[in-house]
Design a protein around this motif. Sequence first.
Motif, PDB file in Angstrom:
ATOM      1  N   THR A 184      -3.338  -0.710   6.100  1.00 61.02           N
ATOM      2  CA  THR A 184      -3.183  -0.970   4.662  1.00 61.02           C
ATOM      3  C   THR A 184      -4.107  -0.077   3.852  1.00 61.02           C
ATOM      4  O   THR A 184      -3.761   0.349   2.741  1.00 61.02           O
ATOM      5  CB  THR A 184      -3.513  -2.453   4.363  1.00 61.02           C
ATOM      6  OG1 THR A 184      -2.642  -3.277   5.119  1.00 61.02           O
ATOM      7  CG2 THR A 184      -3.351  -2.765   2.893  1.00 61.02           C
TER       8      THR A 184
ATOM      9  N   LYS B 106     -12.916   0.372  -3.299  1.00 61.55           N
ATOM     10  CA  LYS B 106     -12.708   1.693  -3.895  1.00 61.55           C
ATOM     11  C   LYS B 106     -13.417   2.755  -3.071  1.00 61.55           C
ATOM     12  O   LYS B 106     -13.991   2.463  -2.026  1.00 61.55           O
ATOM     13  CB  LYS B 106     -13.192   1.687  -5.338  1.00 61.55           C
ATOM     14  CG  LYS B 106     -14.618   1.201  -5.536  1.00 61.55           C
ATOM     15  CD  LYS B 106     -14.963   1.045  -7.014  1.00 61.55           C
ATOM     16  CE  LYS B 106     -16.387   0.554  -7.195  1.00 61.55           C
ATOM     17  NZ  LYS B 106     -16.753   0.404  -8.617  1.00 61.55           N
TER      18      LYS B 106
ATOM     19  N   LEU C 287      -8.108  -1.208  -4.420  1.00 56.85           N
ATOM     20  CA  LEU C 287      -7.468  -2.445  -3.983  1.00 56.85           C
ATOM     21  C   LEU C 287      -8.327  -3.604  -4.460  1.00 56.85           C
ATOM     22  O   LEU C 287      -9.524  -3.652  -4.180  1.00 56.85           O
ATOM     23  CB  LEU C 287      -7.359  -2.475  -2.455  1.00 56.85           C
ATOM     24  CG  LEU C 287      -7.008  -3.813  -1.798  1.00 56.85           C
ATOM     25  CD1 LEU C 287      -5.646  -4.315  -2.264  1.00 56.85           C
ATOM     26  CD2 LEU C 287      -7.054  -3.694  -0.275  1.00 56.85           C
TER      27      LEU C 287
ATOM     28  N   GLU D 282      -3.546   0.687  -9.412  1.00 57.09           N
ATOM     29  CA  GLU D 282      -4.308  -0.297  -8.637  1.00 57.09           C
ATOM     30  C   GLU D 282      -3.338  -1.155  -7.842  1.00 57.09           C
ATOM     31  O   GLU D 282      -2.218  -1.418  -8.270  1.00 57.09           O
ATOM     32  CB  GLU D 282      -5.141  -1.181  -9.583  1.00 57.09           C
ATOM     33  CG  GLU D 282      -6.065  -2.178  -8.889  1.00 57.09           C
ATOM     34  CD  GLU D 282      -6.960  -2.923  -9.870  1.00 57.09           C
ATOM     35  OE1 GLU D 282      -8.033  -2.386 -10.202  1.00 57.09           O
ATOM     36  OE2 GLU D 282      -6.579  -4.031 -10.312  1.00 57.09           O
ATOM     37  N   LEU D 283      -3.779  -1.580  -6.673  1.00 62.39           N
ATOM     38  CA  LEU D 283      -3.043  -2.566  -5.881  1.00 62.39           C
ATOM     39  C   LEU D 283      -3.788  -3.887  -5.987  1.00 62.39           C
ATOM     40  O   LEU D 283      -4.976  -3.969  -5.667  1.00 62.39           O
ATOM     41  CB  LEU D 283      -2.945  -2.134  -4.420  1.00 62.39           C
ATOM     42  CG  LEU D 283      -2.419  -3.171  -3.414  1.00 62.39           C
ATOM     43  CD1 LEU D 283      -1.058  -3.715  -3.832  1.00 62.39           C
ATOM     44  CD2 LEU D 283      -2.345  -2.574  -2.007  1.00 62.39           C
TER      45      LEU D 283
ATOM     46  N   PHE E 215     -13.996   2.031   0.768  1.00 57.01           N
ATOM     47  CA  PHE E 215     -12.856   2.083   1.671  1.00 57.01           C
ATOM     48  C   PHE E 215     -13.315   2.101   3.127  1.00 57.01           C
ATOM     49  O   PHE E 215     -12.709   1.447   3.985  1.00 57.01           O
ATOM     50  CB  PHE E 215     -12.010   3.332   1.384  1.00 57.01           C
ATOM     51  CG  PHE E 215     -11.105   3.191   0.188  1.00 57.01           C
ATOM     52  CD1 PHE E 215     -10.245   2.123   0.077  1.00 57.01           C
ATOM     53  CD2 PHE E 215     -11.103   4.148  -0.802  1.00 57.01           C
ATOM     54  CE1 PHE E 215      -9.401   1.976  -1.017  1.00 57.01           C
ATOM     55  CE2 PHE E 215     -10.265   4.029  -1.908  1.00 57.01           C
ATOM     56  CZ  PHE E 215      -9.410   2.942  -2.016  1.00 57.01           C
TER      57      PHE E 215
ATOM     58  N   ALA F 143       2.218   1.726  -3.462  1.00 54.67           N
ATOM     59  CA  ALA F 143       1.147   2.220  -4.337  1.00 54.67           C
ATOM     60  C   ALA F 143       0.942   3.714  -4.135  1.00 54.67           C
ATOM     61  O   ALA F 143       0.770   4.479  -5.091  1.00 54.67           O
ATOM     62  CB  ALA F 143      -0.142   1.458  -4.056  1.00 54.67           C
ATOM     63  N   ASN F 144       0.974   4.149  -2.879  1.00 52.42           N
ATOM     64  CA  ASN F 144       0.798   5.565  -2.563  1.00 52.42           C
ATOM     65  C   ASN F 144       1.969   6.393  -3.089  1.00 52.42           C
ATOM     66  O   ASN F 144       1.775   7.407  -3.771  1.00 52.42           O
ATOM     67  CB  ASN F 144       0.659   5.719  -1.047  1.00 52.42           C
ATOM     68  CG  ASN F 144       0.461   7.164  -0.612  1.00 52.42           C
ATOM     69  OD1 ASN F 144       1.342   7.999  -0.795  1.00 52.42           O
ATOM     70  ND2 ASN F 144      -0.681   7.447  -0.023  1.00 52.42           N
TER      71      ASN F 144
ATOM     72  N   ALA G 219       0.826  -1.211   0.000  1.00 54.06           N
ATOM     73  CA  ALA G 219       0.000   0.000   0.000  1.00 54.06           C
ATOM     74  C   ALA G 219       0.859   1.260   0.000  1.00 54.06           C
ATOM     75  O   ALA G 219       0.542   2.253  -0.673  1.00 54.06           O
ATOM     76  CB  ALA G 219      -0.932  -0.012   1.212  1.00 54.06           C
TER      77      ALA G 219
ATOM     78  N   ILE H 186      -6.670   4.954  -4.532  1.00 51.89           N
ATOM     79  CA  ILE H 186      -6.135   3.843  -5.331  1.00 51.89           C
ATOM     80  C   ILE H 186      -6.952   2.580  -5.025  1.00 51.89           C
ATOM     81  O   ILE H 186      -6.976   2.134  -3.874  1.00 51.89           O
ATOM     82  CB  ILE H 186      -4.650   3.592  -5.006  1.00 51.89           C
ATOM     83  CG1 ILE H 186      -3.823   4.845  -5.315  1.00 51.89           C
ATOM     84  CG2 ILE H 186      -4.110   2.384  -5.781  1.00 51.89           C
ATOM     85  CD1 ILE H 186      -2.414   4.804  -4.769  1.00 51.89           C
TER      86      ILE H 186
ATOM     87  N   LEU I  57      -4.053   3.983   0.642  1.00 54.47           N
ATOM     88  CA  LEU I  57      -4.841   3.886  -0.591  1.00 54.47           C
ATOM     89  C   LEU I  57      -5.929   4.943  -0.613  1.00 54.47           C
ATOM     90  O   LEU I  57      -6.222   5.523  -1.666  1.00 54.47           O
ATOM     91  CB  LEU I  57      -5.448   2.489  -0.712  1.00 54.47           C
ATOM     92  CG  LEU I  57      -4.449   1.324  -0.687  1.00 54.47           C
ATOM     93  CD1 LEU I  57      -5.192  -0.009  -0.744  1.00 54.47           C
ATOM     94  CD2 LEU I  57      -3.454   1.424  -1.830  1.00 54.47           C
TER      95      LEU I  57
ATOM     96  N   LYS J  97      -4.775   8.427  -1.822  1.00 56.07           N
ATOM     97  CA  LYS J  97      -4.596   8.637  -3.255  1.00 56.07           C
ATOM     98  C   LYS J  97      -5.735   8.048  -4.088  1.00 56.07           C
ATOM     99  O   LYS J  97      -5.664   8.030  -5.311  1.00 56.07           O
ATOM    100  CB  LYS J  97      -3.263   7.991  -3.694  1.00 56.07           C
ATOM    101  CG  LYS J  97      -2.013   8.653  -3.116  1.00 56.07           C
ATOM    102  CD  LYS J  97      -1.759   9.993  -3.778  1.00 56.07           C
ATOM    103  CE  LYS J  97      -0.443  10.604  -3.318  1.00 56.07           C
ATOM    104  NZ  LYS J  97       0.740   9.946  -3.891  1.00 56.07           N
TER     105      LYS J  97
END
Length: 800
Positions: A258, A285, A269, A211-212, A240, A204-205, A201, A267, A262, A265
Amino acid sequence: MKILKFGGKSLANGKGIKTAIQIIRDKAKQQEDIAVVLSARGNATDELLEMLEKAAHKESYHEQFTAFKAYQSQIDRAVDFSEEFTTLENLFQGVSLLGDYSEKIKDQVVSQGEIIAAKLVTNLLKKEGVNAHFTDARNLIKTDNVFGNARPLDVISRKNVINHFKSHNGTTVNIVTGFIGSNQNNETTTLGRNGSNYTAALLANFLDAEELQNYTHVDGIFTANPDLVADAKKIEELSFNEANELANFGANILHAKTIVPLIEKNIPLRILNTFNSSDEGTIIKQKTIKKGIKSISVLDNVALVNLEGGGLLGRVGVDARIFKTLGEKDINVSIISQGSSERGIGLVIDANQASNAIIALEREFENDFYTKDVNKISVIDDVAVISIVGQNLSEFHKPYNALIKNQIVPILFNNTVSGKNVSLVVKKTQLHKAINVIHGQIFGISKKINIAVFGKGLVGGTLLDQIVQSKKDILDKNNIKLNVFAVADSQHVYLDKNGIADNWQETFPKEKVAYTVQQIIDYAKNNHLENLIAVDTTASKEFIHNYISLVNNGFDLVSANKIANTVEYSFYDTLRKELKKHQKNYLYETNVGAGLPLIDTIKLLHKSGEKIKKIRGVFSGSLSYLFNTFSVEDVEFSTVLKQAEEKGFTEPDAREDLSGNDVARKLLILARELDLKHEFSDITIQNLLPVHLQAISLQKFKNNITDLDQTYKLIKANQQKNHVLRYVGDLSTETGVLEVKLISVPSNSALGQIKGSDSIFEIYTEAYKEQPLVIQGAGAGAAVTARGVFGDILRLTEKL
């Protein structure tokens, strides 16, 4: 860029590692921009911790360490793990000499699992033609000095990651060790629970990933843990916030820390199954379209700390002292429950921290003990937390009532300010059953009813066949799954927690074992079976004494056995008190009138305040057939009796019917429904048999039934014209008199016009003074009785 994270089971020897390599290789060949984060392979982390403990206790770890090295090297012996293995050997030896280890040493040990995994995967990918680069996260993720649960230093870690990926970009696939980092002194640290996912995570950030993708061994996130709930369904998408709630309350696949990088940003998962490439998994999301309850999560490694004190009433700041004390010991509180007075406060914490919490709180409130403002600080460690994510408090009564019906009383419950999530604390021994009860209630997935049938004779066997024939339609139409988990005769039982076979008659002799009723109760408990119903289709005087034990252990009752309602009133009364105490139901509609809705009707009239003055009727289907036929046909009484036996209308010994005892029992049942505390001995019964036929053997009785012919020929002949014989039960609430007798009635009367084996009941009330309420229908036969029992079972499913 996409970040791919693979868990330990996805990297295990065999299919796991091969599939993971194939997924990464295929994405690389399709020129997808990816980076890969890895956990330790297989059970490496647990094994390393086990060996560390053995070393600390000066136990031998060498054999396990040899097996560990062989497993990790097995896939590719060309990879040089000598540095990692030597590091581990030195650490274990040092710990063994000292007999102890620090969190710092522990981090150094467990970090080797991720390093070994990343080295192996990098080498395997290179052999597949992938430009893979081994990346030690200790050079990227800088943390504070808290070993075991370090916090990343955002600014420097972000800078390190960005610079590294600028240097190793393009066609390079970075294979990054998850879970580990290092402090400013370059000492190895670990990121705590779910650390590898956290690493992914963070990357990813820092890299603004598209996408993760988290590759695991399951298809995604489910409505409950499939290991606990067989009917759990995959959730297609979560927000989220919902994922965060799940993470906070035990979803193993997620962790709150985790989710946070996300969210920052936005992002997505995606949880994917390494072993099922066709499934799109669960996506998490910012927002989702579907509202409502999403999932049930569990925390089972918890303890409940209780602080109680009468002197706390009205005192301010007690909770502040508690949280300050626990905070100083790094003890996190997941749930708090207290009254506004702060007289009693319950705290749910990690079970491993319970002892430290008690010691710390006792020190903080030492003076309060002396002043007796605090009475007790205690801990309950056999508890678990069930959290319903998305549960609206206004609808919470449904799962709560379902728990109470199954004798599961939550120790405490807590809801979020939003009112959309509810958490319950239950005994750990009740966890499995509780989560199945809640899941079945709130998700509308088939309600499972677990049934134990005692008695597999004519009625019981017919009932089982009816259930087999109807269960699919009941599931399709009513969303109710009838699961017969036990079939018993007087000596043996056939058990299957998943339901007996449709061909149960053939399977019973093969699977039967000797039993006690307590063993069946224990079987239900051990297999966490919910919504329990015990069905008694026996005629056993002994079996009814199991009723109270069954009720006390969570069973509702359905019975075709009349004896429990006709034995001494003390037992009758005790059973009903136990039913009320445990909020259990006891249905016995077939006790009187086979499948006719008689008892329910009488109960309804009685409860509504309608005064029932008299009940009169033909209670016995077998005697109905006997006298209906004998009254209108020119035939001997003994001949009709034989016909009734052959049709299965009578008991195996017809004297049970002819004695009037069966009718008397049914009459007594109705009297007690009307709150008359009669005993069987209070009933005046006309025995249809002469004395010389009452006490002889069954065979002698059958040989001498023609002795009845002359008697009943005379009775029939001495009637008034257009009259017929009927054997009736007669109950008067005004006089309290109960009678069973043979009478002659006009053939055109309600009693006189019944045919075949029909039963008929006349109910006289204040509203039905002149013209009684009449209930009439088939009153005998195994199929009719079994169908009535089946009806009681289905009525119970609506209550459960």
